[in-house]
Design a protein around this motif. Structure first.
Motif, PDB file in Angstrom:
ATOM      1  N   ARG A  13       0.815  -1.230   0.000  1.00  0.00           N
ATOM      2  CA  ARG A  13       0.000   0.000   0.000  1.00  0.00           C
ATOM      3  C   ARG A  13       0.843   1.273   0.000  1.00  0.00           C
ATOM      4  O   ARG A  13       0.390   2.331  -0.428  1.00  0.00           O
ATOM      5  CB  ARG A  13      -0.946  -0.015   1.210  1.00  0.00           C
ATOM      6  N   GLY A  14       2.071   1.184   0.537  1.00  0.00           N
ATOM      7  CA  GLY A  14       2.983   2.321   0.409  1.00  0.00           C
ATOM      8  C   GLY A  14       2.711   3.485   1.339  1.00  0.00           C
ATOM      9  O   GLY A  14       3.052   4.628   1.029  1.00  0.00           O
ATOM     10  N   SER A  15       2.152   3.206   2.522  1.00  0.00           N
ATOM     11  CA  SER A  15       1.880   4.344   3.411  1.00  0.00           C
ATOM     12  C   SER A  15       3.177   4.966   3.948  1.00  0.00           C
ATOM     13  O   SER A  15       3.254   6.179   4.138  1.00  0.00           O
ATOM     14  CB  SER A  15       0.952   3.938   4.566  1.00  0.00           C
ATOM     15  N   ASN A  16       4.203   4.150   4.155  1.00  0.00           N
ATOM     16  CA  ASN A  16       5.485   4.734   4.576  1.00  0.00           C
ATOM     17  C   ASN A  16       6.113   5.548   3.459  1.00  0.00           C
ATOM     18  O   ASN A  16       6.711   6.602   3.702  1.00  0.00           O
ATOM     19  CB  ASN A  16       6.438   3.633   5.054  1.00  0.00           C
ATOM     20  N   ILE A 110      12.437  -0.130   7.257  1.00  0.00           N
ATOM     21  CA  ILE A 110      11.605   0.060   8.449  1.00  0.00           C
ATOM     22  C   ILE A 110      10.927  -1.255   8.774  1.00  0.00           C
ATOM     23  O   ILE A 110      10.433  -1.958   7.888  1.00  0.00           O
ATOM     24  CB  ILE A 110      10.589   1.203   8.292  1.00  0.00           C
ATOM     25  N   GLU A 176       5.630   4.668  12.733  1.00  0.00           N
ATOM     26  CA  GLU A 176       6.483   4.424  11.550  1.00  0.00           C
ATOM     27  C   GLU A 176       6.510   5.666  10.669  1.00  0.00           C
ATOM     28  O   GLU A 176       7.557   6.065  10.154  1.00  0.00           O
ATOM     29  CB  GLU A 176       5.954   3.238  10.732  1.00  0.00           C
TER      30      GLU A 176
HETATM   31  C1  GRF Z   1       5.088  -1.571   7.431  1.00  0.00           C
HETATM   32  O1  GRF Z   1       4.523  -2.040   8.618  1.00  0.00           O
HETATM   33  C2  GRF Z   1       6.595  -1.708   7.490  1.00  0.00           C
HETATM   34  O2  GRF Z   1       7.119  -1.531   8.765  1.00  0.00           O
HETATM   35  C3  GRF Z   1       6.813  -3.127   7.033  1.00  0.00           C
HETATM   36  O3  GRF Z   1       5.857  -3.315   6.021  1.00  0.00           O
HETATM   37  C4  GRF Z   1       4.750  -2.442   6.234  1.00  0.00           C
HETATM   38  C5  GRF Z   1       4.583  -1.650   4.977  1.00  0.00           C
HETATM   39  O4  GRF Z   1       3.445  -0.808   5.033  1.00  0.00           O
HETATM   40  N1  GRF Z   1       8.174  -3.339   6.617  1.00  0.00           N
HETATM   41  P1  GRF Z   1       3.262   0.327   3.945  1.00  0.00           P
HETATM   42  O5  GRF Z   1       3.271  -0.349   2.583  1.00  0.00           O
HETATM   43  O6  GRF Z   1       4.380   1.291   4.093  1.00  0.00           O
HETATM   44  O7  GRF Z   1       1.933   0.923   4.257  1.00  0.00           O
END
Ligand code: GRF
Length: 219
Positions: A13-16, A110, A176
Motif C-alpha cells: 500500500r505504500g503508506s510509509n 523500516i 512508523e
Molecule cells: C510496514 O509495517 C513496514 O514496517 C513493514 O511493512 C509495512 C509496509 O506498510 N516493513 P506500507 O506499505 O508502508 O503501508
C-alpha cells in the motif's frame, strides 16, 4: 542546499512511502524522492506515487531468469536515477549479498517491531501473542541477515490488554510514519554515521517522546 536523492522500494500500500514523500515536500526537508520502484504491479503505493508526480516503475522478479538478474536490474535503475539512499518500505523481497554490499550504509529499512525482537513477518501478531508490554518500530541500515543491521531510530508504543494484531499494527504504523522521515531527514543533514554495529547521531533534535534514539554524538 543539495537535497539527498532517495529511491523508495515498495510491494504494497505504500503508506510509509507516502509519509516520506509528504515529509520531503516540507520546506526544511533535507531529501527528495526521485524514484519509487514496486516489485508487484498491484502495489497500491504505485498509483499513489504516480498521482503525486513521482517517477514510479515496476520491476518484477517474474520478468527475469534469476534473482541476481532481477536485483541487477533494480540496482541499475536506482543508479540511473542518481539516488544516493535506498529506502525499503514494505518491500517483500530478501535482497541478496551483491545488492546489499553495493548499497552498504546507503540502504535502510523500516520494521514494525523493536528489533532485535520479532524479526520476519506478522510481528505485531507475535507481539500480542507473546504478551509483551511494549512494541514499536525500528529504522535500521540493511545487512545480509533479515531485519538486521545498525539501528538508526526506534519508537515505542504500549501494548494494551484489549489489543489484537490490527489495533497494535495501527498504533505502530502511526509511529512508523514519524520515524522513517525522521531517519531520512537526519541522513540528508549528514548527521548519521555508522560505527561498527552502532549508529551515531550528531546533535539530533528529538521532538517525539515515543522515539528512542542513542545520545551519541560525533567525536
Ligand atoms: C510496514 O509495517 C513496514 O514496517 C513493514 O511493512 C509495512 C509496509 O506498510 N516493513 P506500507 O506499505 O508502508 O503501508
Amino acid at each position: 542546499m543539495n537535497k539527498l536523492k532517495v529511491a523508495v522500494l515498495i510491494s504494497g500500500r505504500g503508506s510509509n512511502m507516502m509519509a516520506l514523500l509528504e515529509a520531503s515536500r516540507q520546506p526544511e526537508s533535507s531529501f527528495e524522492i526521485c524514484l519509487v520502484i514496486a516489485n508487484r504491479s498491484d502495489a497500491g503505493g504505485l498509483a499513489a506515487a504516480q498521482q503525486a508526480g513521482i517517477e514510479a516503475d515496476i520491476i518484477k522478479f517474474g520478468d527475469f531468469e534469476t534473482r541476481e538478474a532481477f536485483e541487477e536490474a533494480l540496482h541499475d535503475r536506482i543508479e540511473h536515477s542518481d539516488a544516493r539512499l535506498v529506502c525499503l518500505a514494505g518491500f517483500m523481497w530478501l535482497l541478496g549479498d551483491a545488492f546489499v554490499q553495493n548499497w552498504r550504509d546507503r540502504l535502510i529499512n523500516i520494521h514494525p517491531s523493536l528489533l532485535p525482537a520479532f524479526k520476519g513477518l506478522n510481528v505485531q501478531a507475535q507481539a500480542v501473542e507473546m504478551g509483551v508490554r511494549f512494541a514499536g518500530c525500528t529504522v535500521h541500515f540493511v545487512r545480509h541477515e533479515l531485519d538486521d543491521g545498525p539501528i538508526i531510530v526506534q519508537a515505542v508504543v504500549p501494548v494494551k490488554p484489549a489489543d489484537d494484531e490490527n489495533i497494535l499494527a495501527a498504533r505502530i504504523l502511526e509511529q512508523e510514519h514519524i520515524i522513517y522521515p525522521q531517519a531520512v531527514q537526519w541522513i540528508g543533514e549528514g548527521r548519521i554515521r555508522v560505527s561498527g554495529e552502532r549508529v551515531l547521531i550528531d546533535n539530533a533534535d528529538i521532538h517525539n517522546e515515543a522515539i528512542i534514539s542513542p545520545f551519541d554524538t560525533f567525536d
